[in-house]
Design a protein around this motif. Sequence first.
Motif, short mmCIF file in Angstrom:
data_model
loop_
_atom_site.label_atom_id
_atom_site.label_comp_id
_atom_site.label_asym_id
_atom_site.label_seq_id
_atom_site.Cartn_x
_atom_site.Cartn_y
_atom_site.Cartn_z
N LEU A 128 0.84 -1.20 0.00
CA LEU A 128 0.00 0.00 0.00
C LEU A 128 0.87 1.24 0.00
O LEU A 128 1.72 1.40 0.87
N THR A 129 0.64 2.12 -0.96
CA THR A 129 1.40 3.36 -1.03
C THR A 129 0.43 4.53 -1.16
O THR A 129 -0.74 4.35 -1.50
N ASP A 130 0.93 5.73 -0.91
CA ASP A 130 0.10 6.92 -1.05
C ASP A 130 -0.26 7.16 -2.51
O ASP A 130 -1.35 7.66 -2.81
N ASN A 131 0.64 6.82 -3.43
CA ASN A 131 0.36 6.97 -4.86
C ASN A 131 -0.78 6.04 -5.28
O ASN A 131 -1.67 6.44 -6.03
N TRP A 132 -0.77 4.80 -4.81
CA TRP A 132 -1.84 3.84 -5.10
C TRP A 132 -3.17 4.37 -4.57
O TRP A 132 -4.19 4.29 -5.24
N LEU A 133 -3.13 4.93 -3.36
CA LEU A 133 -4.35 5.46 -2.75
C LEU A 133 -4.88 6.66 -3.52
O LEU A 133 -6.09 6.82 -3.68
N ALA A 134 -3.98 7.50 -4.03
CA ALA A 134 -4.41 8.67 -4.82
C ALA A 134 -5.07 8.21 -6.12
O ALA A 134 -6.08 8.79 -6.55
N ASP A 139 -8.52 6.88 -5.26
CA ASP A 139 -9.44 7.99 -4.98
C ASP A 139 -9.91 8.65 -6.27
O ASP A 139 -11.09 8.99 -6.42
N PHE A 198 -6.27 0.76 6.12
CA PHE A 198 -5.47 1.76 5.41
C PHE A 198 -6.36 2.70 4.60
O PHE A 198 -6.19 3.92 4.63
N ARG A 258 -7.34 6.85 5.99
CA ARG A 258 -6.73 7.96 5.26
C ARG A 258 -7.68 8.70 4.33
O ARG A 258 -7.33 9.77 3.83
N THR A 259 -8.85 8.13 4.04
CA THR A 259 -9.77 8.76 3.09
C THR A 259 -11.20 8.66 3.61
O THR A 259 -11.45 8.06 4.65
#
Length: 103
Positions: A29-35, A38, A65, A69-70
């Motif tokens: 899990l990365t912040d880029n994947w989450l972006a 989204d 996760f 964060r979202t």
Amino acid sequence: MQLRGKQKRFLRAQANHLQPLFAVGKEGLTDNWLAQLDGALDRRELIKVNILQNADVTTDEVKAFIEDRTDIQVVQTIGRVLVLFKVSAKQELRQLSDRVAQI
């Protein structure tokens, strides 16, 4: 928007025919994947995420996760597949969330 039981049941029915669009692999899990997740939810409002067998994370870790964060909501967990819902930020893309609000 906090989902009630009937709303979740409606979303599960709508997600029945969907194929997973995102996957969690060995990168984790990365912040880029989450972006990216989204952004996809802003367009579609309802998607499935597949957790691959070689992933170092569990279903519960992915769920925590995403929810921490979202404002994305996990509607259902089926084995290693998550059904996710988020109200679109753009008014013209809110067909599904408008139907959910009426339930």
